[in-house]
Scaffold this motif. Structure first.
Motif, PDB file in Angstrom:
ATOM      1  N   UNK A 397       0.870  -1.280  -0.029  1.00 19.01           N
ATOM      2  CA  UNK A 397      -0.160  -0.075   0.033  1.00 19.01           C
ATOM      3  C   UNK A 397       0.805   0.998   0.116  1.00 19.01           C
ATOM      4  N   UNK A 398       2.116   1.143   0.644  1.00 19.95           N
ATOM      5  CA  UNK A 398       2.740   2.362   0.813  1.00 19.95           C
ATOM      6  C   UNK A 398       3.682   2.634  -0.486  1.00 19.95           C
ATOM      7  N   UNK A 399       4.038   1.506  -0.850  1.00 18.48           N
ATOM      8  CA  UNK A 399       5.094   1.631  -2.222  1.00 18.48           C
ATOM      9  C   UNK A 399       4.352   1.517  -3.474  1.00 18.48           C
ATOM     10  N   UNK A 400       3.247   0.615  -3.700  1.00 16.31           N
ATOM     11  CA  UNK A 400       3.056   0.349  -4.892  1.00 16.31           C
ATOM     12  C   UNK A 400       1.592   0.764  -5.180  1.00 16.31           C
ATOM     13  N   UNK A 401       0.724   1.308  -4.269  1.00 13.51           N
ATOM     14  CA  UNK A 401      -0.524   1.790  -4.439  1.00 13.51           C
ATOM     15  C   UNK A 401      -0.780   2.777  -5.672  1.00 13.51           C
TER      16      UNK A 401
ATOM     17  N   UNK B  11       1.838  10.180   2.517  1.00 15.66           N
ATOM     18  CA  UNK B  11       1.402   8.929   3.163  1.00 15.66           C
ATOM     19  C   UNK B  11       1.525   7.680   2.239  1.00 15.66           C
ATOM     20  N   UNK B  12       1.914   7.950   1.124  1.00  7.51           N
ATOM     21  CA  UNK B  12       2.384   6.953   0.138  1.00  7.51           C
ATOM     22  C   UNK B  12       3.794   7.133  -0.495  1.00  7.51           C
ATOM     23  N   UNK B  66      10.374   1.271  -7.394  1.00  4.74           N
ATOM     24  CA  UNK B  66       9.065   1.226  -6.385  1.00  4.74           C
ATOM     25  C   UNK B  66       9.238  -0.415  -5.952  1.00  4.74           C
ATOM     26  N   UNK B  67       9.258  -1.351  -7.035  1.00  2.00           N
ATOM     27  CA  UNK B  67       9.248  -2.757  -6.819  1.00  2.00           C
ATOM     28  C   UNK B  67      10.533  -3.188  -5.826  1.00  2.00           C
ATOM     29  N   UNK B  68      11.426  -2.438  -6.213  1.00  2.00           N
ATOM     30  CA  UNK B  68      12.823  -2.935  -5.591  1.00  2.00           C
ATOM     31  C   UNK B  68      12.587  -2.425  -4.184  1.00  2.00           C
ATOM     32  N   UNK B  69      12.243  -1.241  -3.847  1.00  2.00           N
ATOM     33  CA  UNK B  69      11.906  -0.948  -2.558  1.00  2.00           C
ATOM     34  C   UNK B  69      11.016  -1.786  -1.716  1.00  2.00           C
TER      35      UNK B  69
END
Lengths: 415, 81
Positions: A397-401, B11-12, B66-69
């Protein structure tokens, strides 16, 4: 090969880390353990500040968490709502009960979110983690206490006493409305003692199992008679107090509750019980230090009059705290994981109670709702199929949303 | 504080955050993230897997970052302190 902490010896182990060993890795380790994360800028700050000054920076100055507005409402209206419960028809009483539940639930959620916002702040994080530790020893919980205002008072009391002596804290906790409710002190009166509080005081707060007798509990319970809640505050009902002679730990006297706490802290087991809990929380859940190490720490703590600040400083500055055996060996609690993520990613708390509080609940640590009076067990118990899935989902949710897809992550896992 | 939070867009993980790092070379980026998130661990194996992932395929670069993180944060090592 990993060296063992025993190479230090039980006395040298608690000596301060030599300046020559204070490096970036040590600073990062300290920050992650006393708080939730070690970002490069905070690590650099700590490195430059030095070990002792970093601990002072985070712990010396008392903090106050402002009372959340919904909690104020619950406090100010408890009496009125209670009166409505006593009056009216059964149907009206049922409606009033439902209304109280709804208001208290709103107040609890508001309080929980406000606390998360407060504890997320980098400067507050280590202090609040210490509050969490104390909450995990001097346990109260929402399901039985029910009143979020009392939970707020209880937490504020723990926060106020982080730098106090442990006897002062225990005495204050015995007067906490949340504790009085949680361990049934209201039902403890002359001629009809209720032993719950006395038992947990010895077993879970001060001494640990096997360091008291059933007779000690029975006699000690008599000393805590008359502890009541009136108008949301502690009230001592002298008429219900058993002022007769009691024998606790082989000492006879007309002991009251505070005396019993002093007597318990006079027992040798009191020197090592809380330090052991502290190490379990901050150092390792899977390695229990040998007795000689615990005794050595306990003696230092005793010499410092059971002062909590001295325990914090002794442990967090010690050579053993930075030993390689205790680096990267502690499973993060859900709360640690949650705050650590936000701090590492430099994100704010989502100001939506459902999103934020459900995340903590799903990961296995709902706010102020431990499984029982023993608190959270920690360690490997934090991880199971469902809590691990909740951690993964929260990260997504934080990274991929914004992507609304996670297919590429599956690709990377297969590489 | 609350007002600031309620208006927060942090928040994201945002595109702006990702763009700030997207210009780094792949190796430097992987080292940066590993050092940032997993500094206490021996991460040679995960390093090579992440590099392989960054170096191959044609997916959008910010999406890959993003995926890597996310993968690093979901690793067993990140669950430890």
């Amino acid at each position: 090969m990993l060296k063992e902490y025993k190479e230090l010896g039980p006395f040298v182990a608690w000596n301060p880390l030599p300046n020559s060993e204070w490096d970036a890795q040590s600073a990062a380790h300290l920050l992650r353990r006393i708080g939730f994360s070690a970002t490069p800028d905070k690590t650099k700050e700590a490195l430059e500040r030095g070990l002792s000054a970093t601990i002072d920076h985070y712990f010396a100055k008392p903090r106050v968490m402002p009372m959340p507005s919904q909690i104020k409402f619950a406090r100010e209206n408890t009496r009125e709502m209670g009166q409505r419960l006593m009056q009216g028809s059964p149907e009206e009483q049922k409606l009033a009960r439902r209304e109280i539940r709804r208001k208290f639930n709103e107040a609890y959620r508001d309080y929980a979110l406000k606390w998360v916002l407060f504890a997320r702040e980098d400067y507050n994080a280590p202090y609040e983690k210490m509050v969490m530790f104390l909450q995990d020893v001097l346990v109260v919980g929402l399901p039985k206490t029910r009143n979020p205002y009392w939970l707020y008072l209880h937490q504020a009391l723990l926060r106020e006493n982080i730098n106090s002596n442990f006897d002062t804290l225990c005495k204050a906790v015995s007067r906490s409305p949340a504790m009085i409710k949680y361990l049934d002190l209201q039902q403890n009166r002359k001629g009809h003692p209720n032993e719950n509080f006395a038992r947990e005081l010895f077993e879970l707060f001060i001494l640990g199992e096997g360091n008291y007798t059933e007779k000690d509990i029975k006699e000690a319970a008599r000393a805590f008679t008359g502890y009541k809640i009136r108008n949301n505050e502690f009230f001592f009902n002298r008429r219900q107090f058993d002022d007769g002679s009691k024998i606790v730990f082989n000492r006879k006297g007309q002991w009251n509750g505070d005396d019993v706490i002093d007597l318990a802290l006079d027992q040798s087991a009191a020197r090592t019980f809380l330090p052991n809990e502290f190490l379990h929380f901050y150092l390792s859940t899977d390695v229990t230090l040998e007795d000689s190490y615990l005794k050595s720490l306990g003696n230092i703590w005793r010499r410092n009059h059971f002062n909590l600040s001295s325990l914090i400083k002794t442990v967090f500055k010690s050579r053993i705290f930075f030993h390689s055996q205790f680096r990267g060996n502690l499973i993060k609690s859900p709360t640690h994981f949650y705050f650590g993520l936000l701090q590492d990613l430099n994100l704010d708390v989502a100001p939506f109670p459902t999103f934020t509080l459900n995340a903590l609940r799903n990961m296995g640590q709902p706010f102020f709702a431990p499984p029982n009076v023993r608190g959270w067990v920690g360690g490997e118990n934090w991880i199971n199929a469902s809590t691990l899935a909740a951690r993964r989902q929260f990260i997504e949710r934080l990274c991929l949303l914004p992507l609304k897809r996670i297919t590429s992550m599956r690709t990377i896992i297969l590489l | 504080m609350t007002a600031r939070r309620e208006n927060s867009d942090k928040i994201t993980v945002t595109e702006k955050m990702i763009q700030g790092i997207a210009g780094m070379e792949n190796e430097a980026m992987v080292d940066h993230f590993i050092n940032y998130f997993l500094s206490d661990f021996d991460s040679d194996q995960i390093r090579s897997v992440l590099l392989k992932y960054l170096n191959q395929g044609s997916a959008n670069r910010t999406e890959k970052i993003r995926t890597l993180v996310a993968v690093l944060l979901q690793s067993p090592q990140y669950q430890l302190s």
